[in-house]
Motif scaffolding. Structure first.
Motif, PDB file in Angstrom:
ATOM      1  N   UNK A 156      59.234  25.467   6.326  1.00  0.00           N
ATOM      2  CA  UNK A 156      59.292  25.915   4.930  1.00  0.00           C
ATOM      3  C   UNK A 156      60.674  25.572   4.386  1.00  0.00           C
ATOM      4  N   UNK A 157      60.713  24.732   3.364  1.00  0.00           N
ATOM      5  CA  UNK A 157      61.969  24.365   2.720  1.00  0.00           C
ATOM      6  C   UNK A 157      62.156  25.275   1.509  1.00  0.00           C
ATOM      7  N   UNK A 158      63.192  26.091   1.556  1.00  0.00           N
ATOM      8  CA  UNK A 158      63.432  27.066   0.488  1.00  0.00           C
ATOM      9  C   UNK A 158      64.298  26.417  -0.581  1.00  0.00           C
ATOM     10  N   UNK A 159      63.743  26.281  -1.791  1.00  0.00           N
ATOM     11  CA  UNK A 159      64.481  25.786  -2.953  1.00  0.00           C
ATOM     12  C   UNK A 159      64.921  26.980  -3.795  1.00  0.00           C
ATOM     13  N   UNK A 210      39.446  23.818  14.082  1.00  0.00           N
ATOM     14  CA  UNK A 210      40.804  24.355  14.099  1.00  0.00           C
ATOM     15  C   UNK A 210      40.802  25.718  14.787  1.00  0.00           C
ATOM     16  N   UNK A 211      41.736  25.912  15.718  1.00  0.00           N
ATOM     17  CA  UNK A 211      41.836  27.166  16.463  1.00  0.00           C
ATOM     18  C   UNK A 211      42.895  28.044  15.796  1.00  0.00           C
ATOM     19  N   UNK A 212      42.434  29.079  15.081  1.00  0.00           N
ATOM     20  CA  UNK A 212      43.368  29.940  14.358  1.00  0.00           C
ATOM     21  C   UNK A 212      43.846  31.120  15.205  1.00  0.00           C
ATOM     22  N   UNK A 213      43.614  31.065  16.516  1.00  0.00           N
ATOM     23  CA  UNK A 213      44.119  32.126  17.400  1.00  0.00           C
ATOM     24  C   UNK A 213      45.424  31.729  18.080  1.00  0.00           C
ATOM     25  N   UNK A 214      45.779  30.473  18.023  1.00  0.00           N
ATOM     26  CA  UNK A 214      46.996  30.028  18.690  1.00  0.00           C
ATOM     27  C   UNK A 214      48.225  30.464  17.903  1.00  0.00           C
ATOM     28  N   UNK A 215      49.330  30.754  18.591  1.00  0.00           N
ATOM     29  CA  UNK A 215      50.565  31.138  17.886  1.00  0.00           C
ATOM     30  C   UNK A 215      51.038  30.008  16.969  1.00  0.00           C
ATOM     31  N   UNK A 216      51.733  30.410  15.911  1.00  0.00           N
ATOM     32  CA  UNK A 216      52.209  29.473  14.894  1.00  0.00           C
ATOM     33  C   UNK A 216      53.724  29.547  14.828  1.00  0.00           C
ATOM     34  N   UNK A 217      54.393  28.385  14.901  1.00  0.00           N
ATOM     35  CA  UNK A 217      55.853  28.328  14.840  1.00  0.00           C
ATOM     36  C   UNK A 217      56.285  27.794  13.480  1.00  0.00           C
ATOM     37  N   UNK A 218      57.092  28.589  12.778  1.00  0.00           N
ATOM     38  CA  UNK A 218      57.512  28.254  11.415  1.00  0.00           C
ATOM     39  C   UNK A 218      59.030  28.320  11.334  1.00  0.00           C
ATOM     40  N   UNK A 219      59.659  27.249  10.882  1.00  0.00           N
ATOM     41  CA  UNK A 219      61.100  27.235  10.642  1.00  0.00           C
ATOM     42  C   UNK A 219      61.356  27.354   9.143  1.00  0.00           C
ATOM     43  N   UNK A 220      62.355  28.157   8.774  1.00  0.00           N
ATOM     44  CA  UNK A 220      62.741  28.342   7.374  1.00  0.00           C
ATOM     45  C   UNK A 220      64.091  27.638   7.191  1.00  0.00           C
ATOM     46  N   UNK A 221      64.135  26.607   6.353  1.00  0.00           N
ATOM     47  CA  UNK A 221      65.353  25.818   6.186  1.00  0.00           C
ATOM     48  C   UNK A 221      65.674  25.689   4.699  1.00  0.00           C
TER      49      UNK A 221
END
Length: 474
Positions: free
Chosen positions: A289-292, A197-208
């Motif tokens: 990320x699903x916010x409850x 796993x390459x942990x240097x690549x950018x990470x895209x996270x959506x918050x819904x």
């Protein structure tokens, strides 16, 4: 050295339309209703030979600092403070208003260079509004039509004059040619090896999540600043806003989205546009990320959102927000984990973390679970291991006999990642029962440690080299 431009003006003068024109894509929501934009949105843009960052802002609203209009105005003032130049839009079609004059005074006090832009100049009778713009005392207005792309050459010249030719054309002097970039590297993986796993690549996270679940508050707490507009009112966020951030040295892009209500309740066109923008953010993201709301979790809409994420093939993580309001935390947490496993069987092992966007509780652990889920979502299993596993599960629980003929499992390989997808070659794939397919999928998830992400298992029949050939006569 690049520069930043903020597009400012009163509501409904075409700021978001001009933003989309400069960016080259329809990123910002555009609607006839005034005040659609509330948060500030930043993106790379180009105008002829100029390269810069552009910020879309909310329209100037009068109101106390604690009110929603007051908070929107504060976001606009922050954008002006971050910018090197302000594009002040007025409506040439409808002429000047008191809000235009107020905004002109604010920009003069800021001390930033200002380019006055008269939008909607293609309309009949716009000449009168163009001449009225001289009354603002900001010089000659540049007539443009953001909708039709007219007058952009004149706008380019006005920007160069305002900010200086050396600063405006620094990109060309540095030899900055446009290069296509991607954060997904395609590599050949040797047979029998599993890539690290390459942990240097950018990470895209959506918050819904549902409206008023605390999505924007959560992002503000993560990035450590009041980047997004928040408040007690439901449905504040309309656009899907991206926020660049770093967590433990890794680049992260967070997407804040509008609250998603049940489809039957969405009637207004603007809300439909907002939900459509949120769905695009889900498809663009890697982890969602699903916010409850911890006080009222597992509403029907919550479950439908998680199911939508699974069908889109994204990696879901659940955040039980507003944990600071929960009293008996141990008992509540055990109940929430039990209900998660029972109500979301299609994403067995999904990670769920109690957090508080208000106090910052649990946010480090949330990010750790996001990274762990992202690793699973990218996992690749060697073909040799898969076929040894297939022999073992077929011996433990053989496939059923259909119409007196037993189905044979021949070969399995992983065809893709993000999410993990497998192809199983078997005789008569159309006759394999759905129950046995679920057994194989659950066994894959458990034996190869693939919890909390969608696992796709596709069936195909083996190629028959003699199919369609006539039988040889003796």
């Amino acid at each position: 050295m690049s520069f930043t431009i903020a597009i400012v003006g009163r509501p409904n003068v075409g700021k978001s339309t001009l933003f989309n024109r400069l960016v080259g894509r329809k990123l910002a929501l555009v609607h006839d209703e005034p005040g659609v934009t509330r948060d500030r949105r930043r993106h790379e843009a180009r105008l002829v030979d100029l390269r810069f960052d552009v910020i879309d802002t909310a329209g100037l609203e009068e109101g106390d600092a604690s009110t929603l209009p007051g908070r929107m105005r504060a976001q606009t003032e922050i954008a002006v403070g971050e910018a090197d130049l302000a594009l002040f839009l007025v409506d040439a079609k409808n002429g000047l208003t008191a809000a235009d004059r107020t905004f002109a005074d604010i920009l003069r006090r800021s001390g930033k260079p200002v380019v006055l832009v008269a939008n909607k100049a293609e309309a009949r009778g716009a000449e009168a509004g163009l001449y009225d713009a001289y009354a603002l005392g900001l010089g000659e207005a540049v007539p443009v039509s953001a909708e039709h792309g007219q007058g952009l050459g004149d706008l380019r010249d006005a920007i160069v004059e305002a900010i200086g030719e050396e600063r405006a054309l620094a990109h060309e002097r540095e030899g900055g040619a446009d290069e296509a970039e991607t954060d997904i590297a395609v590599e050949d993986v040797p047979e029998g090896e599993e890539p690290a796993y390459d942990d240097t690549k950018p990470l895209r996270i959506a918050i819904v999540g549902r409206p008023n679940a605390g999505k924007s508050t959560l992002i503000n707490r993560l990035v450590g600043q009041e980047r997004l507009l928040t408040g007690p009112e439901a449905g504040i966020t309309r656009d899907s806003i991206s926020v660049d951030w770093q967590w433990r040295g890794r680049k992260v892009r967070l997407f804040d989205t509008a609250g998603m209500r049940r489809k039957a309740r969405v009637q207004e066109k603007l809300e439909k546009l907002s939900v459509g923008d949120a769905l695009r953010a889900i498809r663009f993201a890697e982890v969602v990320v699903v916010v409850f709301d911890s006080m009222i979790p597992f509403e029907k809409q919550d479950l439908q959102i998680v199911d939508l994420i699974a069908r889109e093939g994204r990696a879901p993580v659940i955040a039980f927000n507003k944990w600071d309001l929960v009293e008996d935390r141990q008992e509540r947490l055990a109940d929430l984990h039990e209900r998660t496993a029972r109500l979301l069987p299609q994403i067995r092992g999904v990670r769920a973390v109690p957090v508080s966007g208000e106090t910052g509780y649990g946010l480090d652990r949330l990010m750790e679970e996001i990274v762990a889920t992202h690793k699973v979502w990218n996992r690749r299993v060697a073909t040799a291991r898969l076929n040894k596993w297939l022999d073992a599960v077929a011996q433990h629980h053989p496939p059923p006999a259909v119409s007196g003929r037993r189905i044979k499992l021949k070969y399995i390989t992983q065809a893709k990642t993000r999410p993990p997808g497998f192809v199983l070659s078997c005789s008569r794939p159309d006759a394999l029962p759905a129950s046995y397919l679920r057994y194989l999928t659950n066994a894959l998830r458990e034996d190869f440690d693939l919890p909390g992400v969608p696992v796709r298992l596709m069936l195909r029949s083996p190629d028959n080299p003699f199919a369609g050939k006539a039988k040889r006569r003796r």
